[in-house]
Design an enzyme around this catalytic site. Structure first.
Site, short mmCIF file in Angstrom:
data_model
loop_
_atom_site.label_atom_id
_atom_site.label_comp_id
_atom_site.label_asym_id
_atom_site.label_seq_id
_atom_site.Cartn_x
_atom_site.Cartn_y
_atom_site.Cartn_z
N ASP A 100 0.81 -1.21 0.00
CA ASP A 100 0.00 0.00 0.00
C ASP A 100 0.85 1.27 0.00
O ASP A 100 0.60 2.19 -0.76
CB ASP A 100 -0.98 -0.01 1.21
CG ASP A 100 -0.30 -0.34 2.53
OD1 ASP A 100 0.94 -0.51 2.57
OD2 ASP A 100 -1.02 -0.46 3.54
N ASP A 103 6.95 3.81 3.41
CA ASP A 103 7.15 4.78 4.50
C ASP A 103 8.61 4.77 4.93
O ASP A 103 9.44 5.44 4.33
CB ASP A 103 6.18 4.42 5.63
CG ASP A 103 6.25 5.37 6.82
OD1 ASP A 103 6.76 6.49 6.65
OD2 ASP A 103 5.81 5.00 7.92
N LYS A 131 5.76 8.00 0.72
CA LYS A 131 5.92 9.17 1.59
C LYS A 131 7.22 9.87 1.28
O LYS A 131 8.27 9.23 1.18
CB LYS A 131 5.90 8.75 3.07
CG LYS A 131 4.51 8.58 3.61
CD LYS A 131 4.51 8.45 5.12
CE LYS A 131 3.11 8.04 5.57
NZ LYS A 131 3.07 7.68 6.99
P1 5GP Z 1 7.48 0.86 6.09
O1 5GP Z 1 8.00 -0.51 6.38
O2 5GP Z 1 7.86 1.41 4.72
O3 5GP Z 1 7.76 1.83 7.20
O4 5GP Z 1 5.92 0.81 6.17
C1 5GP Z 1 5.17 0.08 5.39
C2 5GP Z 1 3.90 -0.29 6.13
O5 5GP Z 1 3.59 0.59 7.21
C3 5GP Z 1 2.77 -0.18 5.16
O6 5GP Z 1 2.56 -1.43 4.55
C4 5GP Z 1 1.62 0.21 6.04
O7 5GP Z 1 0.99 -0.94 6.54
C5 5GP Z 1 2.24 0.93 7.20
N1 5GP Z 1 2.12 2.40 7.05
C6 5GP Z 1 3.10 3.27 6.78
N2 5GP Z 1 2.63 4.53 6.70
C7 5GP Z 1 1.31 4.45 6.93
C8 5GP Z 1 0.25 5.42 6.97
O8 5GP Z 1 0.39 6.63 6.78
N3 5GP Z 1 -0.99 4.94 7.24
C9 5GP Z 1 -1.24 3.62 7.47
N4 5GP Z 1 -2.49 3.27 7.71
N5 5GP Z 1 -0.28 2.68 7.42
C10 5GP Z 1 0.99 3.09 7.16
MG MG Z 2 1.09 -2.84 5.49
#
Ligand code: 5GP
Ligand code: MG
Length: 180
Positions: A100, A103, A131
């Site tokens: 999705d 981040d 992001k």
């Molecule tokens: P990362 O591993 O890149 O930090 O994050 C990925 C996961 O964190 C995404 O698959 C999602 O589930 C969650 N995530 C990151 N940012 C957001 C956000 O703004 N809103 C929501 N609902 N989930 C997020």
């Molecule tokens: Mg996720």
């Protein structure tokens, strides 16, 4: 608009138009492969993957992985857990990994590494949202729908505390919901 949503960031029609563009790119880029293995990350990617893949007329196989990096709050935990007992066989396959949102980058980095370790021949990554921020892991998606600021969003698959995944748009929650 749902009463808990302070602002719609990306409207449904805007998402739909963008999906047409991404789907055309994916189609063109993988047209020469006899088969493409899609791996989507649950639960967040379920809406995006369903809407995107129906626009891609390739011979696809779809697998889903359950990974967890968030544990109820709005901040990434820093650890990526694989929750499935059995992972899909991607040995020798060309894989399109769908999530999705990008981040901190930890999820895409960890899952890409795992798929490569399991013998995937090629791994391309695709996210609805990216992001705009400094990432813990240096990773960028091969396909990305929209770049957004560093704020917490819900809808179109993304949740807060398990809720709001069914909203057809991407929005920002009213701050009173997160603090309560
Ligand atoms: P990362 O591993 O890149 O930090 O994050 C990925 C996961 O964190 C995404 O698959 C999602 O589930 C969650 N995530 C990151 N940012 C957001 C956000 O703004 N809103 C929501 N609902 N989930 C997020
Ligand atoms: Mg996720």
């Amino acid at each position: 608009m749902h009463e808990d949503i302070a602002k719609v960031l990306i409207a449904e029609e805007v998402i739909e138009k963008r999906l047409d563009v991404i789907a055309r790119k994916v189609h063109a880029d993988f047209a020469d492969e006899d088969s493409l293995q899609v791996v989507a990350l649950l639960k967040g990617a379920f809406v995006f993957m369903a809407d995107l893949l129906r626009r891609v007329p390739l011979r696809l196989e779809v697998e889903c992985l359950n990974v967890a990096s968030y544990h109820g709050g709005t901040e990434s935990s820093g650890q990526v857990d694989f929750l499935d007992r059995k992972l899909p066989d991607v040995n020798g396959r060309c894989v399109l990994l769908i999530d999705d949102i990008l981040d901190t980058g930890r999820t895409l980095a960890a899952v890409t590494a795992k798929l490569r370790e399991m013998g995937a021949r090629e791994v391309k990554t695709c996210v609805l949202l990216t992001k705009d921020k400094k990432r813990a892991q240096e990773v960028e998606a091969d396909y990305s729908g929209f770049e957004i600021g560093d704020e917490f969003v819900v809808g179109y698959g993304l949740d807060f505390d398990g809720k709001y995944r069914n909203l057809p748009y991407v929005g920002v929650l009213d701050p009173s919901i997160i603090s309560s």
